[in-house]
Scaffold this active site. Structure first.
Site, PDB file in Angstrom:
ATOM      1  N   SER A  78      -4.743  -6.592  -0.630  1.00 23.46           N
ATOM      2  CA  SER A  78      -4.300  -5.235  -0.952  1.00 23.46           C
ATOM      3  C   SER A  78      -2.786  -5.106  -1.116  1.00 23.46           C
ATOM      4  O   SER A  78      -2.313  -4.142  -1.714  1.00 23.46           O
ATOM      5  CB  SER A  78      -4.784  -4.234   0.097  1.00 23.46           C
ATOM      6  OG  SER A  78      -4.072  -4.402   1.305  1.00 23.46           O
ATOM      7  N   LYS A 111       0.461  -1.747   4.809  1.00 18.10           N
ATOM      8  CA  LYS A 111       0.655  -0.976   3.571  1.00 18.10           C
ATOM      9  C   LYS A 111       2.122  -0.578   3.455  1.00 18.10           C
ATOM     10  O   LYS A 111       2.914  -0.742   4.368  1.00 18.10           O
ATOM     11  CB  LYS A 111      -0.202   0.299   3.560  1.00 18.10           C
ATOM     12  CG  LYS A 111      -1.680   0.079   3.775  1.00 18.10           C
ATOM     13  CD  LYS A 111      -2.347  -0.603   2.613  1.00 18.10           C
ATOM     14  CE  LYS A 111      -3.826  -0.837   2.931  1.00 18.10           C
ATOM     15  NZ  LYS A 111      -4.468  -1.713   2.012  1.00 18.10           N
TER      16      LYS A 111
END
Length: 184
Positions: free
Chosen positions: A39, A80
């Site tokens: 990701s 993230k």
């Protein structure tokens, strides 16, 4: 005999101090983490090992584009990038990030954008289209996204991240050794 007892006691004290220091450093200051998945690709790679700075936000405030580690809803830690800070209006339109109506460059996405042939890297959205469900990022929360925008489970899916769930920020990949680097 007394000399031998004294030496054993000194070694025991040194070992206890070393264990206590390791515990304090590991649980309160810095911790290792392993990147699990793609990701954050191409910035981070699957199985990269990084150091999480747990005191960074105790002493300072989160900054836009910091890479953070946080407890995600499914009892897993996610890595993230911070996109929206409390009070920000976040929007994506025509593959451009807008914060409070102002376009922002994301140089860490340039190589991926150049490769994409079948549409935008990041689909259009506003915060109201996400689980955040309001015009701005709520107080005490962050809007985060993975760099691999098409394959990232992030705030577009799980909502804003409460600051209390943030473990810390990370910048340094230390393993594998050939990939040792500071990330931006």
């Amino acid at each position: 005999m007394a000399k031998k007892k004294n030496e054993v006691w000194e070694w025991t004290k040194a070992l206890i101090i070393a264990v206590l220091l390791a515990v304090v450093i590991r649980y309160f200051l810095f911790a290792p983490i392993v990147v699990d998945g793609l990701s954050m690709s191409p910035t981070l790679h699957d199985q990269d090992r990084m150091i999480v700075n747990k005191i960074g936000y105790t002493l300072g405030k989160p900054k836009r584009f910091d890479i953070i580690v946080f407890h995600a809803p499914e009892q897993k830690d996610y890595i993230k990038r911070i996109i929206g800070l409390p009070g920000d209006r976040v929007e994506y339109k025509d593959d451009v990030l807008y914060i409070n109506g102002k376009p922002y460059e994301e140089p860490y996405l340039d190589a991926q954008k150049a490769k994409v042939q079948d549409g935008p890297l990041t689909d259009d959205f506003t915060l109201e289209d996400t689980p955040v469900g309001q015009k701005t990022v709520p107080e005490g929360q962050l809007f985060v996204m993975g760099d691999n925008r098409r394959f990232s489970k992030d705030s577009r899916h799980i909502g804003a991240v409460p600051m209390g769930k943030v473990l810390g920020k990370t910048k340094m990949v230390y393993w594998p050794v050939k990939d040792f680097r500071m990330v931006k």
